[in-house]
Design a protein around this motif. Structure first.
Motif, PDB file in Angstrom:
ATOM      1  N   ASP A  88      -2.648  11.920  -7.984  1.00  0.00           N
ATOM      2  CA  ASP A  88      -2.432  11.309  -6.664  1.00  0.00           C
ATOM      3  C   ASP A  88      -3.584  10.391  -6.282  1.00  0.00           C
ATOM      4  O   ASP A  88      -3.379   9.316  -5.718  1.00  0.00           O
ATOM      5  N   PHE A  89      -4.826  10.815  -6.581  1.00  0.00           N
ATOM      6  CA  PHE A  89      -5.991   9.981  -6.277  1.00  0.00           C
ATOM      7  C   PHE A  89      -5.897   8.662  -7.029  1.00  0.00           C
ATOM      8  O   PHE A  89      -6.125   7.587  -6.464  1.00  0.00           O
ATOM      9  N   VAL A 142      -2.980   1.267  -6.348  1.00  0.00           N
ATOM     10  CA  VAL A 142      -2.232   0.376  -5.449  1.00  0.00           C
ATOM     11  C   VAL A 142      -3.126  -0.186  -4.348  1.00  0.00           C
ATOM     12  O   VAL A 142      -3.203  -1.402  -4.149  1.00  0.00           O
ATOM     13  N   ASN A 143      -3.814   0.694  -3.628  1.00  0.00           N
ATOM     14  CA  ASN A 143      -4.513   0.285  -2.405  1.00  0.00           C
ATOM     15  C   ASN A 143      -5.850  -0.387  -2.661  1.00  0.00           C
ATOM     16  O   ASN A 143      -6.321  -1.148  -1.807  1.00  0.00           O
ATOM     17  N   GLY A 191       0.826  -1.210   0.000  1.00  0.00           N
ATOM     18  CA  GLY A 191       0.000   0.000   0.000  1.00  0.00           C
ATOM     19  C   GLY A 191       0.852   1.248   0.000  1.00  0.00           C
ATOM     20  O   GLY A 191       2.045   1.216   0.316  1.00  0.00           O
ATOM     21  N   VAL A 192       0.224   2.354  -0.370  1.00  0.00           N
ATOM     22  CA  VAL A 192       0.895   3.655  -0.355  1.00  0.00           C
ATOM     23  C   VAL A 192      -0.013   4.646   0.358  1.00  0.00           C
ATOM     24  O   VAL A 192      -1.218   4.432   0.497  1.00  0.00           O
ATOM     25  N   SER A 193       0.588   5.741   0.811  1.00  0.00           N
ATOM     26  CA  SER A 193      -0.168   6.746   1.559  1.00  0.00           C
ATOM     27  C   SER A 193      -0.150   8.077   0.823  1.00  0.00           C
ATOM     28  O   SER A 193       0.573   8.255  -0.164  1.00  0.00           O
ATOM     29  N   HIS A 194      -0.947   9.017   1.323  1.00  0.00           N
ATOM     30  CA  HIS A 194      -1.002  10.347   0.718  1.00  0.00           C
ATOM     31  C   HIS A 194      -1.547  11.327   1.740  1.00  0.00           C
ATOM     32  O   HIS A 194      -2.449  10.996   2.518  1.00  0.00           O
ATOM     33  N   TYR A 215      -6.390   8.345   0.994  1.00  0.00           N
ATOM     34  CA  TYR A 215      -5.988   7.159   1.748  1.00  0.00           C
ATOM     35  C   TYR A 215      -7.183   6.553   2.484  1.00  0.00           C
ATOM     36  O   TYR A 215      -7.383   5.333   2.459  1.00  0.00           O
ATOM     37  N   SER A 216      -7.986   7.399   3.124  1.00  0.00           N
ATOM     38  CA  SER A 216      -9.166   6.905   3.835  1.00  0.00           C
ATOM     39  C   SER A 216     -10.142   6.239   2.879  1.00  0.00           C
ATOM     40  O   SER A 216     -10.728   5.199   3.194  1.00  0.00           O
TER      41      SER A 216
END
Length: 254
Positions: A102-103, A109-110, A88-91, A151-152
């Motif tokens: 970015d979205f 990935v997630n 996973g990746v975060s933002h 991310y949420s």
């Protein structure tokens, strides 16, 4: 208890952080572990640690956002008893400050990455007579966190997919659960602090640690032990659930 002898496990994102801790724990408990990571060198380091400790492990390299790559890699592995979706990746960003690029990256990935691995793993598990799937969620799916819009979103989708898979494959002896960690001290956290708070890393680390009522961040191996239980035969009556592992973050931060 919690032995994984004669079981084959695949851990995505197994080259670092929580995924690495899960792969190491599975190796200690007797599983044959396929460490999947887009970074072949990091996956290799995890495999080396497992084998040096007397376990059995192999490197798997593919991009979880590419379904054809994922399916080919899973078919190459063949027998599969356990899948842990940890990649996973975060933002950091709000709805009006998150770019479309970015979205899409977070989604690919997630969300799609988890779907691709489910798509590839479930037929193998059905052929094998069942299996256990564990998805890495987050407390971000259970409460509002500032500046974590994309991310949420992605972790909410992971929880929904967990429920759907658990329901749809009850009669195939496939269990599916998720866990929702709060902050975990991984290399990602150190990198985030170095990038965003140069010279203030120690102070910010303490501030972030104290947001957990228990007073500290989790250690990756603490997360891995819950994953081990949920993927073991001792948890054979558990499916369709999400387990917070958050130092009291959700319920005790009043």
């Amino acid at each position: 208890m919690f032995q994984l002898n004669n079981k084959t496990a695949l851990v995505t994102g197994g080259g670092s952080g929580i995924g690495k801790a899960v792969a190491l724990t599975f190796g200690q408990q007797g599983a044959t572990v396929h460490v999947l990571d887009v970074n072949q060198d990091k996956a290799g380091q995890t495999v080396e640690e497992i084998t040096n400790a007397g376990g059995k492990a192999f490197v798997s390299t593919c991009d979880v956002t590419k379904q054809e790559e994922v399916v080919q890699e899973f078919r190459r592995i063949g027998k599969l008893d356990i899948l842990v979706n940890s990649a996973g990746v975060s933002h950091i960003g709000k709805a009006d400050s998150t770019s479309e690029q970015d979205f899409d990256r977070i989604y690919q990935v997630n969300v799609k990455g988890v779907y691709n691995c489910l798509f590839a793993a479930i037929p193998l598990m059905k052929e094998n007579g069942g299996g256990a799937i564990l998805n890495l969620g987050s407390i971000a799916a259970n409460l509002g966190l500032s500046d974590r819009f994309a991310y949420s979103m992605s972790k909410g989708a992971v929880q929904s997919m967990t429920l759907s898979v658990a329901k749809d494959y009850l009669h195939d002896n496939i269990r599916c659960n998720s866990i929702s960690p709060a902050r975990v001290h991984t290399p990602f956290v150190d990198g985030f602090l170095a990038k965003n708070y140069p010279g203030q890393e120690a102070d910010m680390f303490q501030k972030l640690s104290k947001t957990q009522p228990i007073g500290r961040m989790a250690k990756p191996d603490e997360i891995a032990k819950l994953v081990l239980y949920l993927c073991s035969d001792e948890a054979s009556f558990i499916t369709g659930n999400d387990y917070p592992i958050d130092g009291g973050f959700v319920k005790l931060n009043g």
